[in-house]
Design a protein around this motif. Structure first.
Motif, mmCIF file in Angstrom:
data_model
loop_
_atom_site.group_PDB
_atom_site.id
_atom_site.type_symbol
_atom_site.label_atom_id
_atom_site.label_comp_id
_atom_site.label_asym_id
_atom_site.label_seq_id
_atom_site.Cartn_x
_atom_site.Cartn_y
_atom_site.Cartn_z
ATOM 1 N N LEU A 286 -35.102 6.457 0.000
ATOM 2 C CA LEU A 286 -34.261 7.654 0.079
ATOM 3 C C LEU A 286 -32.821 7.294 0.430
ATOM 4 O O LEU A 286 -32.569 6.355 1.200
ATOM 5 C CB LEU A 286 -34.812 8.625 1.134
ATOM 6 C CG LEU A 286 -36.121 9.353 0.803
ATOM 7 C CD1 LEU A 286 -36.549 10.206 1.988
ATOM 8 C CD2 LEU A 286 -35.963 10.220 -0.447
ATOM 9 N N ARG A 287 -31.903 8.079 -0.111
ATOM 10 C CA ARG A 287 -30.482 7.919 0.194
ATOM 11 C C ARG A 287 -29.898 9.262 0.603
ATOM 12 O O ARG A 287 -30.512 10.316 0.380
ATOM 13 C CB ARG A 287 -29.736 7.375 -1.031
ATOM 14 C CG ARG A 287 -30.193 5.997 -1.476
ATOM 15 C CD ARG A 287 -29.406 5.530 -2.687
ATOM 16 N NE ARG A 287 -29.832 4.207 -3.138
ATOM 17 C CZ ARG A 287 -29.322 3.570 -4.171
ATOM 18 N NH1 ARG A 287 -28.358 4.157 -4.893
ATOM 19 N NH2 ARG A 287 -29.745 2.369 -4.500
ATOM 20 N N ASP A 288 -28.732 9.218 1.188
ATOM 21 C CA ASP A 288 -28.053 10.464 1.565
ATOM 22 C C ASP A 288 -27.941 11.389 0.357
ATOM 23 O O ASP A 288 -27.536 10.960 -0.736
ATOM 24 C CB ASP A 288 -26.645 10.174 2.104
ATOM 25 C CG ASP A 288 -26.672 9.543 3.486
ATOM 26 O OD1 ASP A 288 -27.621 9.804 4.234
ATOM 27 O OD2 ASP A 288 -25.726 8.795 3.812
ATOM 28 N N ILE A 316 -38.266 12.618 8.926
ATOM 29 C CA ILE A 316 -37.763 11.876 7.761
ATOM 30 C C ILE A 316 -36.407 11.250 8.078
ATOM 31 O O ILE A 316 -36.149 10.076 7.771
ATOM 32 C CB ILE A 316 -37.671 12.808 6.536
ATOM 33 C CG1 ILE A 316 -39.065 13.175 6.038
ATOM 34 C CG2 ILE A 316 -36.867 12.154 5.406
ATOM 35 C CD1 ILE A 316 -39.088 14.282 4.998
ATOM 36 N N GLU A 317 -35.531 12.032 8.675
ATOM 37 C CA GLU A 317 -34.187 11.534 8.969
ATOM 38 C C GLU A 317 -34.208 10.462 10.060
ATOM 39 O O GLU A 317 -33.432 9.506 10.017
ATOM 40 C CB GLU A 317 -33.290 12.711 9.348
ATOM 41 C CG GLU A 317 -32.976 13.597 8.136
ATOM 42 C CD GLU A 317 -32.412 14.952 8.498
ATOM 43 O OE1 GLU A 317 -31.868 15.091 9.616
ATOM 44 O OE2 GLU A 317 -32.515 15.889 7.664
ATOM 45 N N LYS A 318 -35.114 10.604 11.023
ATOM 46 C CA LYS A 318 -35.242 9.576 12.066
ATOM 47 C C LYS A 318 -35.787 8.284 11.467
ATOM 48 O O LYS A 318 -35.315 7.183 11.786
ATOM 49 C CB LYS A 318 -36.173 10.075 13.171
ATOM 50 C CG LYS A 318 -36.384 9.081 14.297
ATOM 51 C CD LYS A 318 -37.330 9.637 15.365
ATOM 52 C CE LYS A 318 -37.577 8.618 16.465
ATOM 53 N NZ LYS A 318 -38.530 9.136 17.491
ATOM 54 N N TYR A 319 -36.756 8.393 10.572
ATOM 55 C CA TYR A 319 -37.381 7.215 9.980
ATOM 56 C C TYR A 319 -36.455 6.515 9.001
ATOM 57 O O TYR A 319 -36.348 5.284 8.995
ATOM 58 C CB TYR A 319 -38.680 7.624 9.267
ATOM 59 C CG TYR A 319 -39.333 6.510 8.487
ATOM 60 C CD1 TYR A 319 -40.082 5.529 9.128
ATOM 61 C CD2 TYR A 319 -39.198 6.442 7.095
ATOM 62 C CE1 TYR A 319 -40.680 4.501 8.408
ATOM 63 C CE2 TYR A 319 -39.789 5.418 6.369
ATOM 64 C CZ TYR A 319 -40.525 4.451 7.024
ATOM 65 O OH TYR A 319 -41.106 3.423 6.310
ATOM 66 N N THR A 320 -35.763 7.286 8.157
ATOM 67 C CA THR A 320 -34.965 6.692 7.081
ATOM 68 C C THR A 320 -33.536 6.382 7.495
ATOM 69 O O THR A 320 -32.889 5.505 6.910
ATOM 70 C CB THR A 320 -34.913 7.638 5.870
ATOM 71 O OG1 THR A 320 -34.257 8.857 6.257
ATOM 72 C CG2 THR A 320 -36.309 7.935 5.357
ATOM 73 N N GLY A 321 -33.013 7.134 8.466
ATOM 74 C CA GLY A 321 -31.624 6.973 8.853
ATOM 75 C C GLY A 321 -30.650 7.582 7.862
ATOM 76 O O GLY A 321 -29.449 7.317 7.935
ATOM 77 N N VAL A 322 -31.160 8.384 6.924
ATOM 78 C CA VAL A 322 -30.285 9.038 5.944
ATOM 79 C C VAL A 322 -30.454 10.550 6.045
ATOM 80 O O VAL A 322 -31.326 11.054 6.751
ATOM 81 C CB VAL A 322 -30.593 8.569 4.499
ATOM 82 C CG1 VAL A 322 -30.404 7.073 4.376
ATOM 83 C CG2 VAL A 322 -32.008 8.971 4.075
ATOM 84 N N LYS A 323 -29.599 11.279 5.317
ATOM 85 C CA LYS A 323 -29.606 12.735 5.354
ATOM 86 C C LYS A 323 -29.916 13.287 3.958
ATOM 87 O O LYS A 323 -29.000 13.563 3.174
ATOM 88 C CB LYS A 323 -28.244 13.265 5.823
ATOM 89 C CG LYS A 323 -27.946 13.024 7.294
ATOM 90 C CD LYS A 323 -28.585 14.086 8.152
ATOM 91 C CE LYS A 323 -28.125 13.956 9.605
ATOM 92 N NZ LYS A 323 -28.764 14.977 10.459
#
Length: 399
Positions: A286-288, A316-323
């Motif tokens: 996943l990407r921003d 999801i945002e905590k795991y991936t670090g993206v928005k």
């Protein structure tokens, strides 16, 4: 679970299709022996699908669906035809009603082509056969009836029952891996999103499945799990939890006790588990700004701590670090836009066919598909443990 209380998702969905004034509604009323649908000589009387859960002898518990005419006209007519097309995603058995005095039309041929394309078993019922001078010989899946005279209605019901038997399955939620007297602990959080005075459907159905096996179900809240485990003299065969407390429950469940979730069990029960395990790795790419569809099969009122709209996006945002960006759907709403991935609920309110249809839409568009329990356990680093009861899926995690 009695026939009267059989959930919609467990009923065979029998839909009646055809052109306006072919006699769909009158045939539905004759087959059910009830006035379920309004009957009129005016074309287009049925403007929206009519659903009725009932016991249809000799078929058993079914969902009867009367649809608008497939030859409806105008802007509203097109919307009604679109509604009819949506019903096809729910249909296990189709009954195509044709006016015998007119014969098969292009619209009828289009419907039979759709039935074949979607692998839906179907019956062609030539209605108003009392208006014919002679009755032609019917093919194997055809029958000549008269809803007005009740001619051959019982035979039509027998044909429907035969297809119901063909479409039935003997799958179980969990009892197939249990033995009599096995102990299963079910962790069911009772928080602000829990329905007042009752358990949610997957919890109810799982408990019933355990009881039918003559195994033992122990129902606890997350805070009671450790104490319950210490009090039990017999080691549980399995702990089943609500997905939203996976991390907490995994910490409190010893490694020698198998662990899974209601959502994962229902992914298997609905026939979409393998594809959901394959699709979960899309989280790692996943990407921003990537668009994710988070979809639920029911239409419950969403609470402030809702798992789909609040907890999953945060995780999801905590795991991936993206928005990423999110679309949310519920009930029959299932948009077919292009997404980076789709995360679906367990689908307890959807039939096998509906769930597989949603998976097919994603697969056709090359969209990775997974479900709540698999996604949450994957992001908590415990997916392999939570699908241990399905050992044939282990190899998928290493690809």
């Amino acid at each position: 679970m009695s026939l009267n209380n059989t959930p919609s998702s467990e009923r065979t969905h029998i839909a009646f299709f055809g052109k306006r004034n072919a006699g769909k509604s009158s045939t539905v009323n004759a087959v059910t022996n009830q006035s379920l649908s309004i009957v009129s000589d005016t074309k287009g009387t049925t403007t929206d699908p009519v659903f009725k859960a009932m016991e249809l002898l000799p078929a058993g518990p079914v969902m009867i669906i009367d649809t608008p005419g497939f030859d409806d006209e105008g802007k509203l007519g097109n919307l009604r035809i679109e509604k009819t097309m949506q019903i096809l995603a729910k249909t296990d058995i189709a009954v195509l009603i044709i006016d015998a005095s007119i014969g098969i039309s292009e619209e009828d041929k289009r419907l039979t082509d759709i039935f074949k394309e979607k692998n839906i078993d179907y019956i062609i019922a030539f209605n108003k056969s009392d208006l014919l001078e002679t009755i032609p010989t019917a093919n194997e899946n055809e029958i000549f009836i008269s809803s007005a005279k009740k001619t051959n209605i019982d035979k039509l019901k027998e044909m429907i029952a035969s297809l119901c038997s063909k479409n039935s399955h003997n799958k179980t939620i969990i009892s197939h891996i249990l033995k009599e007297d096995d102990v299963v602990i079910l962790v069911t959080p009772i928080d602000e999103s829990a329905p007042k005075g009752r358990l949610i459907l997957p919890q109810q159905q799982t408990i019933r499945d355990i009881i039918d096996k003559h195994a033992v179900s122990v129902v606890v809240q997350p805070s009671q799990l450790k104490t319950t485990l210490s009090l039990l003299k017999q080691k549980p065969k399995l702990v089943i939890t609500d997905s939203q407390v996976f991390a907490e429950v995994a910490k409190d469940t010893p490694d020698d006790i198998k662990l899974t979730s209601f959502s994962i069990l229902f992914a298997n029960y609905k026939g979409v588990l393998e594809q959901s395990v394959r699709g979960v790795k899309a989280l790692d790419s996943l990407r921003d700004g990537d668009r994710i569809l988070i979809s639920e099969g029911c239409t419950h009122h969403r609470q402030c701590g809702d798992i789909g709209t609040v907890k999953l996006p945060k995780l999801i945002e905590k795991y991936t670090g993206v928005k990423p960006t999110y679309d949310f759907s519920s009930g029959t709403d299932y948009p077919g836009n292009r997404y980076k991935m789709i995360i679906h609920c367990g689908g307890c309110m959807l039939s096998d066919r509906e769930m597989k249809n949603r998976l097919s839409i994603a697969s056709t568009a090359d969209i990775p598909f997974t479900n709540y329990g698999i996604a949450i356990s994957y992001m908590n680093g415990i997916l392999k443990r939570t699908i241990e009861i399905f050992p044939d899926l282990y190899s998928l995690l290493d690809k």
